[in-house]
Scaffold this motif. Sequence first.
Motif, PDB file in Angstrom:
ATOM      1  N   LEU A   1      -5.967  10.955   1.091  1.00  0.00           N
ATOM      2  CA  LEU A   1      -5.680  11.495  -0.236  1.00  0.00           C
ATOM      3  C   LEU A   1      -5.192  12.942  -0.130  1.00  0.00           C
ATOM      4  O   LEU A   1      -5.602  13.684   0.757  1.00  0.00           O
ATOM      5  CB  LEU A   1      -6.928  11.461  -1.120  1.00  0.00           C
ATOM      6  N   GLY A   2      -4.344  13.335  -1.058  1.00  0.00           N
ATOM      7  CA  GLY A   2      -4.015  14.743  -1.229  1.00  0.00           C
ATOM      8  C   GLY A   2      -2.847  15.238  -0.402  1.00  0.00           C
ATOM      9  O   GLY A   2      -2.414  14.623   0.571  1.00  0.00           O
ATOM     10  N   TYR A   3      -2.360  16.406  -0.784  1.00  0.00           N
ATOM     11  CA  TYR A   3      -1.200  17.032  -0.145  1.00  0.00           C
ATOM     12  C   TYR A   3      -1.622  17.931   1.005  1.00  0.00           C
ATOM     13  O   TYR A   3      -0.936  18.022   2.022  1.00  0.00           O
ATOM     14  CB  TYR A   3      -0.431  17.840  -1.200  1.00  0.00           C
ATOM     15  N   GLU A   4      -2.736  18.627   0.834  1.00  0.00           N
ATOM     16  CA  GLU A   4      -3.197  19.585   1.828  1.00  0.00           C
ATOM     17  C   GLU A   4      -4.184  18.935   2.792  1.00  0.00           C
ATOM     18  O   GLU A   4      -4.764  17.889   2.502  1.00  0.00           O
ATOM     19  CB  GLU A   4      -3.827  20.798   1.130  1.00  0.00           C
ATOM     20  N   VAL A   5      -4.371  19.574   3.960  1.00  0.00           N
ATOM     21  CA  VAL A   5      -5.281  19.062   4.978  1.00  0.00           C
ATOM     22  C   VAL A   5      -6.238  20.166   5.409  1.00  0.00           C
ATOM     23  O   VAL A   5      -6.109  21.330   5.003  1.00  0.00           O
ATOM     24  CB  VAL A   5      -4.504  18.520   6.194  1.00  0.00           C
TER      25      VAL A   5
ATOM     26  N   PHE B   1     -13.602   1.205  -1.055  1.00  0.00           N
ATOM     27  CA  PHE B   1     -12.396   0.512  -0.617  1.00  0.00           C
ATOM     28  C   PHE B   1     -11.207   1.418  -0.905  1.00  0.00           C
ATOM     29  O   PHE B   1     -11.083   1.964  -2.011  1.00  0.00           O
ATOM     30  CB  PHE B   1     -12.207  -0.820  -1.353  1.00  0.00           C
ATOM     31  N   GLY B   2     -10.352   1.620   0.082  1.00  0.00           N
ATOM     32  CA  GLY B   2      -9.194   2.480  -0.086  1.00  0.00           C
ATOM     33  C   GLY B   2      -7.906   1.765   0.247  1.00  0.00           C
ATOM     34  O   GLY B   2      -7.888   0.808   1.037  1.00  0.00           O
ATOM     35  N   ALA B   3      -6.813   2.226  -0.331  1.00  0.00           N
ATOM     36  CA  ALA B   3      -5.504   1.630  -0.061  1.00  0.00           C
ATOM     37  C   ALA B   3      -4.420   2.684  -0.241  1.00  0.00           C
ATOM     38  O   ALA B   3      -4.604   3.670  -0.973  1.00  0.00           O
ATOM     39  CB  ALA B   3      -5.238   0.448  -0.994  1.00  0.00           C
ATOM     40  N   GLN B   4      -3.312   2.474   0.447  1.00  0.00           N
ATOM     41  CA  GLN B   4      -2.176   3.397   0.343  1.00  0.00           C
ATOM     42  C   GLN B   4      -0.874   2.628   0.455  1.00  0.00           C
ATOM     43  O   GLN B   4      -0.747   1.695   1.257  1.00  0.00           O
ATOM     44  CB  GLN B   4      -2.229   4.448   1.451  1.00  0.00           C
ATOM     45  N   ILE B   5       0.081   3.012  -0.374  1.00  0.00           N
ATOM     46  CA  ILE B   5       1.447   2.512  -0.282  1.00  0.00           C
ATOM     47  C   ILE B   5       2.354   3.716  -0.038  1.00  0.00           C
ATOM     48  O   ILE B   5       2.321   4.687  -0.807  1.00  0.00           O
ATOM     49  CB  ILE B   5       1.882   1.782  -1.567  1.00  0.00           C
ATOM     50  N   GLY B   6       3.124   3.675   1.030  1.00  0.00           N
ATOM     51  CA  GLY B   6       4.022   4.775   1.347  1.00  0.00           C
ATOM     52  C   GLY B   6       5.466   4.336   1.401  1.00  0.00           C
ATOM     53  O   GLY B   6       5.780   3.271   1.969  1.00  0.00           O
ATOM     54  N   TYR B   7       6.353   5.122   0.811  1.00  0.00           N
ATOM     55  CA  TYR B   7       7.786   4.807   0.835  1.00  0.00           C
ATOM     56  C   TYR B   7       8.597   6.091   0.878  1.00  0.00           C
ATOM     57  O   TYR B   7       8.536   6.916  -0.038  1.00  0.00           O
ATOM     58  CB  TYR B   7       8.184   3.982  -0.385  1.00  0.00           C
ATOM     59  N   LYS B   8       9.297   6.288   1.979  1.00  0.00           N
ATOM     60  CA  LYS B   8      10.187   7.438   2.176  1.00  0.00           C
ATOM     61  C   LYS B   8       9.493   8.764   1.866  1.00  0.00           C
ATOM     62  O   LYS B   8      10.023   9.616   1.148  1.00  0.00           O
ATOM     63  CB  LYS B   8      11.453   7.282   1.337  1.00  0.00           C
ATOM     64  N   GLY B   9       8.305   8.951   2.412  1.00  0.00           N
ATOM     65  CA  GLY B   9       7.590  10.210   2.255  1.00  0.00           C
ATOM     66  C   GLY B   9       6.831  10.368   0.958  1.00  0.00           C
ATOM     67  O   GLY B   9       6.262  11.425   0.699  1.00  0.00           O
TER      68      GLY B   9
ATOM     69  N   ILE C   1     -13.294   5.641  -9.481  1.00  0.00           N
ATOM     70  CA  ILE C   1     -11.896   5.330  -9.193  1.00  0.00           C
ATOM     71  C   ILE C   1     -11.161   6.635  -8.881  1.00  0.00           C
ATOM     72  O   ILE C   1     -11.274   7.614  -9.628  1.00  0.00           O
ATOM     73  CB  ILE C   1     -11.206   4.631 -10.379  1.00  0.00           C
ATOM     74  N   PHE C   2     -10.427   6.657  -7.762  1.00  0.00           N
ATOM     75  CA  PHE C   2      -9.595   7.799  -7.401  1.00  0.00           C
ATOM     76  C   PHE C   2      -8.147   7.323  -7.282  1.00  0.00           C
ATOM     77  O   PHE C   2      -7.854   6.394  -6.513  1.00  0.00           O
ATOM     78  CB  PHE C   2     -10.034   8.408  -6.065  1.00  0.00           C
ATOM     79  N   LEU C   3      -7.256   7.957  -8.031  1.00  0.00           N
ATOM     80  CA  LEU C   3      -5.825   7.695  -7.934  1.00  0.00           C
ATOM     81  C   LEU C   3      -5.132   8.994  -7.525  1.00  0.00           C
ATOM     82  O   LEU C   3      -5.438  10.063  -8.069  1.00  0.00           O
ATOM     83  CB  LEU C   3      -5.257   7.201  -9.260  1.00  0.00           C
ATOM     84  N   ASP C   4      -4.230   8.906  -6.584  1.00  0.00           N
ATOM     85  CA  ASP C   4      -3.618  10.117  -6.046  1.00  0.00           C
ATOM     86  C   ASP C   4      -2.171   9.840  -5.662  1.00  0.00           C
ATOM     87  O   ASP C   4      -1.878   8.829  -5.017  1.00  0.00           O
ATOM     88  CB  ASP C   4      -4.414  10.581  -4.815  1.00  0.00           C
ATOM     89  N   TYR C   5      -1.281  10.727  -6.099  1.00  0.00           N
ATOM     90  CA  TYR C   5       0.116  10.658  -5.668  1.00  0.00           C
ATOM     91  C   TYR C   5       0.444  11.918  -4.887  1.00  0.00           C
ATOM     92  O   TYR C   5       0.177  13.041  -5.334  1.00  0.00           O
ATOM     93  CB  TYR C   5       1.070  10.538  -6.862  1.00  0.00           C
ATOM     94  N   THR C   6       1.015  11.736  -3.714  1.00  0.00           N
ATOM     95  CA  THR C   6       1.410  12.850  -2.858  1.00  0.00           C
ATOM     96  C   THR C   6       2.823  12.600  -2.352  1.00  0.00           C
ATOM     97  O   THR C   6       3.113  11.508  -1.840  1.00  0.00           O
ATOM     98  CB  THR C   6       0.459  12.985  -1.656  1.00  0.00           C
ATOM     99  N   GLY C   7       3.680  13.582  -2.491  1.00  0.00           N
ATOM    100  CA  GLY C   7       5.047  13.406  -2.009  1.00  0.00           C
ATOM    101  C   GLY C   7       5.839  14.685  -2.112  1.00  0.00           C
ATOM    102  O   GLY C   7       5.296  15.772  -2.336  1.00  0.00           O
TER     103      GLY C   7
ATOM    104  N   ALA D   1      -3.522  13.914  -9.229  1.00  0.00           N
ATOM    105  CA  ALA D   1      -4.709  13.101  -8.953  1.00  0.00           C
ATOM    106  C   ALA D   1      -5.529  12.872 -10.215  1.00  0.00           C
ATOM    107  O   ALA D   1      -5.530  13.694 -11.149  1.00  0.00           O
ATOM    108  CB  ALA D   1      -5.573  13.767  -7.884  1.00  0.00           C
ATOM    109  N   TYR D   2      -6.248  11.746 -10.206  1.00  0.00           N
ATOM    110  CA  TYR D   2      -7.138  11.372 -11.303  1.00  0.00           C
ATOM    111  C   TYR D   2      -8.361  10.687 -10.705  1.00  0.00           C
ATOM    112  O   TYR D   2      -8.244   9.833  -9.814  1.00  0.00           O
ATOM    113  CB  TYR D   2      -6.428  10.414 -12.265  1.00  0.00           C
ATOM    114  N   ALA D   3      -9.550  11.093 -11.165  1.00  0.00           N
ATOM    115  CA  ALA D   3     -10.801  10.466 -10.716  1.00  0.00           C
ATOM    116  C   ALA D   3     -11.719  10.304 -11.912  1.00  0.00           C
ATOM    117  O   ALA D   3     -11.782  11.176 -12.790  1.00  0.00           O
ATOM    118  CB  ALA D   3     -11.474  11.319  -9.648  1.00  0.00           C
ATOM    119  N   ASN D   4     -12.455   9.171 -11.960  1.00  0.00           N
ATOM    120  CA  ASN D   4     -13.336   8.934 -13.099  1.00  0.00           C
ATOM    121  C   ASN D   4     -14.395   7.891 -12.765  1.00  0.00           C
ATOM    122  O   ASN D   4     -14.163   6.956 -11.993  1.00  0.00           O
ATOM    123  CB  ASN D   4     -12.530   8.458 -14.311  1.00  0.00           C
TER     124      ASN D   4
END
Length: 330
Positions: A121-125, A185-193, A212-218, A233-236
Amino acid sequence: MKKIILTSLFLAVSLVMSAQEEKGKFTLSGTIDVYGTTNFTGDTGTPGILIANPGNANAFGLGFANTVFSYEKGKAGVVADLAFGPRADDANLAGAINQLYVYYNLSEKLTVTAGQFNTFLGYEVISPAANFNYTVSYLFNAGPFSHTGVKLDYAVSEDFSLMAALTNAHALTSADGNFADATQFGAQIGYKGQYLNFIAGAVDATSAKDWIFLDYTGGFDLSDSFYVGINAAYANSSNDDAGYQGVALYLQNAFSEKFSLGFRPEFFKTTSSAGDASVSAFTLTSNVSVTDNFKFITDLRFDSSDDGLIEAFPAKSSTSTLTLAAVYSF
């Protein structure tokens, strides 16, 4: 005689190649960082300094020493990422261990990994060498740092990737017992960065299991020198009646191979039964590459909140801070 010599040479070359294959591949890398920080409020503290007590950050401080050992032989490999220092103490889940995992390449496209690995998750590390800014965002602090469990990565193509993970709740350390079956349970879909990330489950042993955690990074290159990164990001949790949401932009312009300027505007809000609270942060960053391995990062940061959400300054409505950091990677 000539046949004997050629045969001997062939056997010798075969033995050397076989020995090299058996030996495997070992790599060593890492980072070291130190910083100096001050603010313009008359108190100590700096928002976004990744240490246990950012309210104590003042003058000079240590980040962490991070050393990554990796070894691969055939289809299997192992990574041991050891980190020491205040930054590591705040981020590690298991003492000096930042990451520790084994992996096996089931095919050229499919890899299974087991152990402790940094979050997807997230943009930073965690490592400042991989971040443009030195101070971290509220989104980074809110989300998980690492996970302990198993994941499956599938490279559909050069541009398209899929990932699925089953892990402990991300706030559980290796010293904690998972007696409450607190899993995610986690999942990720990646497409062109561009990456869409998802997590469902518990946060810790006492939390509800409907988080629930939803996160978009690009990000996108708008020109040869100007880049725009995005993290939303959204968490609830309905049962815990808590959550957060936010967005940060990473506007970066490279004026030369050695010098870049960036601006990170961020808006972050927490939600709970006690009411919503919000904070905004604006960070102007200069990034100077002294050498290929050594860089100076300067953050001039302004945080504002009427709800007591400024990290290190809950009693203030705004604060300005200046942080200079030296980061070396190898």
